[in-house]
Design an enzyme around this catalytic site. Structure first.
Site, PDB file in Angstrom:
ATOM      1  N   GLU A  35       0.883  -1.145   0.158  1.00 20.82           N
ATOM      2  CA  GLU A  35       0.093  -0.035  -0.044  1.00 20.82           C
ATOM      3  C   GLU A  35       0.740   1.446   0.040  1.00 20.82           C
ATOM      4  O   GLU A  35       0.601   2.139  -0.863  1.00 20.82           O
ATOM      5  CB  GLU A  35      -0.814   0.089   1.331  1.00 20.82           C
ATOM      6  CG  GLU A  35      -1.959  -1.122   0.948  1.00 20.82           C
ATOM      7  CD  GLU A  35      -2.860  -0.784  -0.374  1.00 20.82           C
ATOM      8  OE1 GLU A  35      -3.009   0.421  -0.710  1.00 20.82           O
ATOM      9  OE2 GLU A  35      -3.634  -1.857  -0.581  1.00 20.82           O
ATOM     10  N   TYR A 118      -6.932   6.719   3.277  1.00 17.75           N
ATOM     11  CA  TYR A 118      -7.074   5.683   2.358  1.00 17.75           C
ATOM     12  C   TYR A 118      -6.238   4.457   2.908  1.00 17.75           C
ATOM     13  O   TYR A 118      -6.707   3.117   2.647  1.00 17.75           O
ATOM     14  CB  TYR A 118      -6.587   6.181   0.882  1.00 17.75           C
ATOM     15  CG  TYR A 118      -6.021   4.688   0.104  1.00 17.75           C
ATOM     16  CD1 TYR A 118      -7.255   3.906  -0.646  1.00 17.75           C
ATOM     17  CD2 TYR A 118      -4.762   4.332  -0.055  1.00 17.75           C
ATOM     18  CE1 TYR A 118      -6.955   2.671  -1.096  1.00 17.75           C
ATOM     19  CE2 TYR A 118      -4.505   3.076  -0.752  1.00 17.75           C
ATOM     20  CZ  TYR A 118      -5.635   2.231  -1.200  1.00 17.75           C
ATOM     21  OH  TYR A 118      -5.300   1.025  -1.607  1.00 17.75           O
ATOM     22  N   ASP A 136      -9.955   5.265  -3.055  1.00 16.05           N
ATOM     23  CA  ASP A 136      -8.842   5.704  -3.915  1.00 16.05           C
ATOM     24  C   ASP A 136      -9.443   6.362  -5.173  1.00 16.05           C
ATOM     25  O   ASP A 136     -10.676   6.257  -5.404  1.00 16.05           O
ATOM     26  CB  ASP A 136      -8.020   4.620  -3.956  1.00 16.05           C
ATOM     27  CG  ASP A 136      -8.405   3.751  -5.065  1.00 16.05           C
ATOM     28  OD1 ASP A 136      -9.725   3.376  -5.361  1.00 16.05           O
ATOM     29  OD2 ASP A 136      -7.596   3.193  -5.931  1.00 16.05           O
TER      30      ASP A 136
END
Length: 299
Positions: A35, A118, A136
């Site tokens: 991520e 996010y 996102d």
DNA sequence: CATCCGTGGGA
DNA sequence: TTCCCAAGGAT
């Protein structure tokens, strides 16, 4: 279940890419590293770097034990190297405050360096199967089109958009987590920014934007950042020299990467301020200070 | 809320 | 070649 869930979930079941940070073998740490790397960097460029990181640092404590500069070096050319520094800092925090385990709690994730709205929702959803609104750029674009009937979302997330996404989230926890990654994947593979493949879309017949005849973007112009000539470009060149070097780099080797001295010095100062570079006292073979020039190295 | 923060690939 | 844009975060 609303009428979007089943077709999107079935589409994902059939078309999802097999990525290293997906699947049963992926650890929360692997998801977290992915991520960070995927913040503004395409999947194809992340894959090899992610593999190298997980091999070298299989757990947060392994990274935390290293100097932050090693994270910057291993970051390679993914871009935005402050992410490497933040990921290292997050690994230290996890090691010191969470027993070396990536926390599953959304608020605890959000408190980690480099973890925003996010990323906290993504880790909680994809590593721990929780139910969170994951917003996102892909998800925002899919919802803008399918639900709001416009080509692109607003420049920033607003209340209405978050409420819309929350309303579309399946009630069941595990289903919600899959839904989030499924909508992201749909945005990445089908509902793309340019030339969306609407005829391959599982919700084409329910899409408000398609129903309107795919009207062109009408809102305020979407800002695209320039790069050539910016401090960002200069910083990239400066850091690249140090990152690829085996030893501390003397100032003249940095001076040659950019002609304009004011901007060059400003960029160097900002790298030092960010902690991406440190000035060191370089020593020659005799152990005495080496030359008149300042030397720079990774932290 | 606007701006800054890298890099590279595709059209 | 130029332009667009790619799983954002911090300030």
């Amino acid at each position: 279940m609303n009428d979007l869930h089943r077709p999107v979930l079935e589409w994902y079941d059939e078309h999802a890419r097999e990525l290293p940070w997906r699947g049963l073998e992926a650890t929360p740490w692997s998801v977290m590293v992915s991520e960070f790397m995927l913040q503004q960097t395409p999947v194809a460029r992340v894959i090899p770097v992610h593999a190298a990181w997980l091999e070298r640092w299989p757990a947060p404590a392994d990274l935390a034990a290293e100097e932050p500069g090693e994270a910057v070096r291993m970051w390679g050319r993914l871009g935005y190297p402050r992410r490497a520094l933040r990921l290292h800092a997050a690994a230290v925090a996890i090691t010191e405050s969470h027993g070396g385990e990536v926390p599953s709690d959304h608020a605890e994730l959000l408190a980690l360096p480099g973890v925003g709205d996010y990323t906290a929702a993504a880790i909680a959803s994809f590593a721990f199967g929780q139910r969170h609104v994951v917003l996102d750029t892909n998800v925002r674009r899919v919802f803008a089109r399918a639900a709001s009937g416009v080509e692109f979302p607003a420049n920033s997330v607003n209340r209405a958009e978050r409420d819309l996404a929350a309303g579309l989230l399946p009630e069941d926890e595990a289903t919600a987590a899959t839904w989030s990654v499924a909508v992201m994947e749909l945005g990445a593979l089908v509902c793309t920014a340019k030339a969306p493949r609407c005829h391959s879309c599982p919700i084409e017949d329910r899409c408000a934007w398609v129903a309107e005849g795919r009207p062109a973007h009408a809102g305020p112009p979407r800002k695209v950042q320039g790069f050539a000539g910016t401090d960002r470009q200069v910083r990239g060149r400066l850091l690249s020299v140090v990152r690829e070097a085996d030893h501390a780099v003397a100032k003249p080797r940095l001076d040659v990467v950019w002609d304009e001295p004011v901007q060059r010095e400003r960029a160097l100062a900002s790298l030092l301020a960010d902690g991406l570079l440190v000035q060191v006292v370089a020593t020659g073979p005799d152990g005495l200070p080496d030359g008149d020039h300042p030397h720079y190295a990774l932290p």
